[in-house]
Design a protein around this motif. Sequence first.
Motif, short mmCIF file in Angstrom:
data_model
loop_
_atom_site.label_atom_id
_atom_site.label_comp_id
_atom_site.label_asym_id
_atom_site.label_seq_id
_atom_site.Cartn_x
_atom_site.Cartn_y
_atom_site.Cartn_z
N LEU A 92 3.84 5.79 -5.70
CA LEU A 92 3.78 5.86 -7.17
C LEU A 92 2.73 6.86 -7.62
O LEU A 92 2.97 7.65 -8.54
CB LEU A 92 3.48 4.47 -7.74
CG LEU A 92 4.66 3.52 -7.89
CD1 LEU A 92 4.19 2.15 -8.37
CD2 LEU A 92 5.71 4.09 -8.85
N LYS A 93 1.56 6.81 -6.99
CA LYS A 93 0.50 7.77 -7.36
C LYS A 93 0.94 9.20 -7.09
O LYS A 93 0.69 10.11 -7.91
CB LYS A 93 -0.79 7.44 -6.60
CG LYS A 93 -1.47 6.17 -7.07
CD LYS A 93 -2.85 5.99 -6.49
CE LYS A 93 -2.80 5.60 -5.05
NZ LYS A 93 -4.14 5.26 -4.52
N ASN A 120 2.86 14.30 -9.41
CA ASN A 120 3.86 15.37 -9.45
C ASN A 120 4.35 15.62 -10.87
O ASN A 120 4.67 16.75 -11.25
CB ASN A 120 5.05 15.03 -8.55
CG ASN A 120 4.73 15.16 -7.08
OD1 ASN A 120 3.74 15.77 -6.71
ND2 ASN A 120 5.57 14.59 -6.24
N ILE A 121 4.44 14.55 -11.67
CA ILE A 121 4.94 14.68 -13.03
C ILE A 121 3.90 15.34 -13.93
O ILE A 121 4.20 16.26 -14.70
CB ILE A 121 5.34 13.30 -13.59
CG1 ILE A 121 6.52 12.75 -12.79
CG2 ILE A 121 5.70 13.39 -15.08
CD1 ILE A 121 6.83 11.30 -13.10
N SER A 122 2.65 14.87 -13.82
CA SER A 122 1.59 15.45 -14.66
C SER A 122 0.22 15.18 -14.05
O SER A 122 -0.11 14.03 -13.74
CB SER A 122 1.65 14.87 -16.08
OG SER A 122 0.55 15.34 -16.84
N PRO A 145 0.82 -1.23 0.00
CA PRO A 145 0.00 0.00 0.00
C PRO A 145 0.84 1.27 0.00
O PRO A 145 0.51 2.23 -0.70
CB PRO A 145 -0.83 -0.12 1.28
CG PRO A 145 -0.93 -1.60 1.51
CD PRO A 145 0.38 -2.17 1.06
N HIS A 146 1.94 1.28 0.76
CA HIS A 146 2.78 2.48 0.80
C HIS A 146 3.41 2.74 -0.56
O HIS A 146 3.49 3.90 -1.01
CB HIS A 146 3.87 2.34 1.86
CG HIS A 146 4.83 3.49 1.89
ND1 HIS A 146 4.47 4.74 2.37
CD2 HIS A 146 6.14 3.60 1.49
CE1 HIS A 146 5.50 5.56 2.24
NE2 HIS A 146 6.51 4.90 1.73
N GLN A 158 11.79 10.26 -8.02
CA GLN A 158 11.04 11.12 -8.95
C GLN A 158 11.73 11.25 -10.29
O GLN A 158 11.12 11.07 -11.35
CB GLN A 158 10.86 12.50 -8.32
CG GLN A 158 10.05 13.47 -9.17
CD GLN A 158 8.56 13.23 -9.05
OE1 GLN A 158 7.97 13.45 -8.02
NE2 GLN A 158 7.95 12.77 -10.13
N GLU A 159 13.04 11.55 -10.27
CA GLU A 159 13.76 11.79 -11.53
C GLU A 159 13.86 10.52 -12.38
O GLU A 159 13.82 10.58 -13.62
CB GLU A 159 15.15 12.36 -11.26
CG GLU A 159 16.09 11.49 -10.43
CD GLU A 159 15.93 11.71 -8.94
OE1 GLU A 159 16.86 11.33 -8.20
OE2 GLU A 159 14.90 12.28 -8.52
#
Length: 255
Positions: free
Chosen positions: A16-17, A22-24, A10-11, A104-105
Motif C-alpha cells: 500500500l505504501k 507511486n500515485i503521489s 506487513p507485506h 495500482q489503477e
Amino acid sequence: MTILIVEDEPHAQYELKRLLNNISASFQILACIDSIEETVKWLKENPQPDVIMLDIQLSDGLSFEIFKKHDVRSPVIFTTAYDEYAIRAFKVNSVDYLLKPVKQEELTAALNKLDMIRLQYSGAETLPAFRQIEELIRSQRPEYKTRFIAKVGDQIKHIDINEVAYFKAEDNEVFLVSNDNRRVIIEHSLDQLERVLNPGDFFRITRGYIASAGSIGKISKYFNSRLLIELKPPADDKIMISRVRVQDFLKWMDR
C-alpha cells in the motif's frame, strides 16, 4: 493528503505504501497500525486523517468494531480478501472497497473518487452502509466443524475439534488421531475435511495427512528443498512437505 493505513499483514502494508508513493509523493502516511485497539487509541490521540485505508479482517477481529468504539469522520477505503461480488454490492457514496492484492489503477480510481466527493462526504451517513457490510461479511464467514462423532465398538463418541492432532488416510479409511493418541475412524475423506476444517488451524501437509498447528513438532530441512515434519503424537510414516508446498506451509505456520 494525510493517510492512515490499518492493515495487519506487513507485506500488504508495504505494498500500500509503495502504491501510494507511486500515485503521489505528496501523500503523507501518518501511521501503519495492525489492530482494532491500536487504531481506536491512535484515532483518539490524533487529528482525523484525510482518508483511512482499512483492512476488513484484522489480527483482533473485524475492523467494523472501530466504528463502534470511536466516532470516525474520515472517509474510508476498505481493502479486503473477500469475494469481489460482495465488494461490488456496496460500492456506494464515498466509500470504496478494493480486493487484495490491491492494484495500482484501482487504488488510483478510489482516491480520485474520494477527491470528487470530498465536499459531500459525511461520516455519519455512511455508518448504515458499514453495518450492512459487516452483516454481509459475518454471514459469508464459513461455519467450520467444531466436533466429530466416531463409532467405537457399540458406542458413539464425540470428539471436540480442539482435541484433534491430525487426520490420516490409510487403506481407504480416515483416522482421527487425538492429542492423547487415540485413533478413531471417521466418515469423511481428506478432501471433505479440507472443506470443513478451519484453514487457519489445519493444513494438508501431504496427500495422506491433515495436521493441526499444535501437532507440528520438529521441522527439518530435507533433500531437494523439502521439509521433514515430526508430528505429535508421532506418526507411523515419514512426513515430508513437498517443495511446491513449503512456502504455503511456512506462511500457515507464521500466522
